[in-house]
Design an enzyme around this catalytic site. Structure first.
Site, PDB file in Angstrom:
ATOM      1  N   THR A 146      43.340  49.318  40.817  1.00  0.00           N
ATOM      2  CA  THR A 146      43.663  47.922  40.634  1.00  0.00           C
ATOM      3  C   THR A 146      42.586  47.336  39.755  1.00  0.00           C
ATOM      4  OG1 THR A 146      44.538  47.866  42.870  1.00  0.00           O
ATOM      5  CG2 THR A 146      44.023  45.748  41.877  1.00  0.00           C
ATOM      6  N   ARG A 159      57.561  48.695  48.223  1.00  0.00           N
ATOM      7  CA  ARG A 159      56.241  48.456  48.823  1.00  0.00           C
ATOM      8  C   ARG A 159      55.398  47.544  47.915  1.00  0.00           C
ATOM      9  NH1 ARG A 159      50.650  49.135  47.137  1.00  0.00           N
ATOM     10  NH2 ARG A 159      49.404  49.443  48.997  1.00  0.00           N
ATOM     11  N   GLY A 161      51.435  45.768  47.746  1.00  0.00           N
ATOM     12  CA  GLY A 161      50.095  45.778  48.335  1.00  0.00           C
ATOM     13  C   GLY A 161      49.467  44.394  48.332  1.00  0.00           C
ATOM     14  N   ASP A 162      48.154  44.377  48.310  1.00  0.00           N
ATOM     15  CA  ASP A 162      47.400  43.126  48.422  1.00  0.00           C
ATOM     16  C   ASP A 162      47.303  42.348  47.104  1.00  0.00           C
ATOM     17  OD1 ASP A 162      45.878  45.306  47.456  1.00  0.00           O
ATOM     18  OD2 ASP A 162      44.025  44.189  47.778  1.00  0.00           O
ATOM     19  N   GLY A 186      45.846  48.441  49.847  1.00  0.00           N
ATOM     20  CA  GLY A 186      46.197  47.040  50.012  1.00  0.00           C
ATOM     21  C   GLY A 186      46.597  46.652  51.423  1.00  0.00           C
TER      22      GLY A 186
HETATM   23  N1  GLY Z   1      45.203  47.336  45.927  1.00  0.00           N
HETATM   24  C1  GLY Z   1      46.421  47.590  45.336  1.00  0.00           C
HETATM   25  C2  GLY Z   1      47.490  48.030  46.215  1.00  0.00           C
HETATM   26  O1  GLY Z   1      47.247  48.420  47.351  1.00  0.00           O
HETATM   27  O2  GLY Z   1      48.614  48.004  45.803  1.00  0.00           O
END
Ligand code: GLY
Length: 340
Positions: A201, A229, A231-232, A255
């Protein structure tokens, strides 16, 4: 592997290295003079260079962080854009978020076919009453706003790594330490030299010459993730948070773990109470590890934070999380401290 703090000095001709000129505050935390930009990972040094073109002309931190993310989204040796690894159905889906000094924010997730999700996030933030859009609706919004629809053909490297993954995947998303800790390969996007997929990321936080803080975060998410899916990274308060009175923080790594603790929001709230950026990042990592110390041995999460004063901090679950700092006096990659 190294327990040492690794300083990789990369010279940019226009950035003389005068690290000794930085000052320190009463906590003994170094203060970096503004403007300053900080990004996740070694490759963040190149994203910083894109941001620096804006910051060195006393430009706006929001333009700077957008430029950093845009650079990462098309960089061959990075793995956050359309050339990155796909989900387990063979489709690349992208997530991004952006936040400015006034508390405005925008996030897009599960976005396909668009080269610069960060710019779609900014467009959403600046031209609509909304803060988060996903999937087909986000793509429709992008196309209506002049973004080009790109092919969903995988890059040759992603194609090769997907083919390899399919051999043993059993169609399960794979999380292992190797694909969450290593810096990006310089030669093959999304695939490490050992053939393992790389999950990364690009998070960037900046303090401009006028003292304004902004941040951006962009990713292709976990390689071979389940379809849909997220993530964060596109979630404000998880992968990115900015409060112009306090600081800015962003994250990289698994994430799901960051979302569970609202990681970057937690860091900024701790900094508001007087914690240094490093200690705030460390506390966020402690909370992640405490939830399940055994499981934490098998994943990576790294945070970076920048205070209004120009203090920088980072902390990670595992070794080998790096971050890059650029201002008028320094242009360096540092290795973060870590829990393990
Ligand atoms: N940190 C990026 C993700 O988990 O998608």
């Amino acid at each position: 592997m190294p327990n040492r703090r690794k300083f990789i000095q990369l010279s940019i001709a226009s950035l003389p290295l005068l690290a000794s000129c930085q000052t320190a505050n009463t906590n003994n935390t170094q203060i970096y003079k503004k403007p300053v930009v900080v990004s996740t990972w070694d490759s963040g040094i190149r994203a910083n260079a894109a941001a620096w073109k804006v910051l060195q002309q006393n430009g706006y931190a929001l333009d700077a962080v957008e430029e950093a993310s845009k650079y990462a989204e098309i960089e061959k040796s990075c793995c956050v854009g359309l050339a990155a690894n796909p989900d387990r159905d063979g489709k690349v889906t992208l997530d991004a978020s952006i936040m400015d000094d006034k508390g405005n924010c925008g996030g897009v997730a599960f976005l396909q076919h668009i080269q610069h999700p960060i710019s779609v996030a900014r467009k959403l933030m600046e031209t609509t009453p909304h803060v988060f859009m996903v999937g087909e609706g986000a793509e429709q919004f992008a196309l209506q706003n002049g973004f080009e629809k790109m092919s969903d053909q995988l890059s040759p490297e992603a194609q090769a790594s997907y083919k390899k993954w399919l051999e043993k995947s059993e169609y399960k998303p794979v999380i292992n330490i190797e694909n969450l800790t290593k810096p990006q390969s310089q030669t093959a996007p999304n695939v490490l030299e050992n053939g393992k997929p790389n999950h990364d990321t690009m998070g960037t936080i900046a303090l401009d010459a006028n003292g304004n803080l902004c941040g951006s975060c962009t990713t292709s998410g976990m390689a071979f993730k389940m379809r849909g899916r997220v993530g964060d990274s596109p979630i404000i308060g998880a992968g990115l948070f900015v409060d112009n009175e306090v600081g800015a923080a962003t994250s990289s790594g698994l994430g799901e773990e960051v979302i569970r603790i609202c990681g970057t929001h937690l860091i900024i709230e701790l900094m508001r109470q007087g914690w240094t950026p490093e200690n705030a990042c460390k506390e966020a990592i402690n909370r992640i590890v405490k939830r399940n110390p055994e499981k934490a041995k098998d994943f990576q999460v790294g945070f970076i934070a920048l205070s209004k004063k120009g203090e920088v901090g980072a902390f990670a679950v595992q070794k080998e999380f790096t971050y890059s700092i650029t201002n008028n006096e320094i242009n360096q990659v540092f290795e973060s401290k870590s829990y393990f």
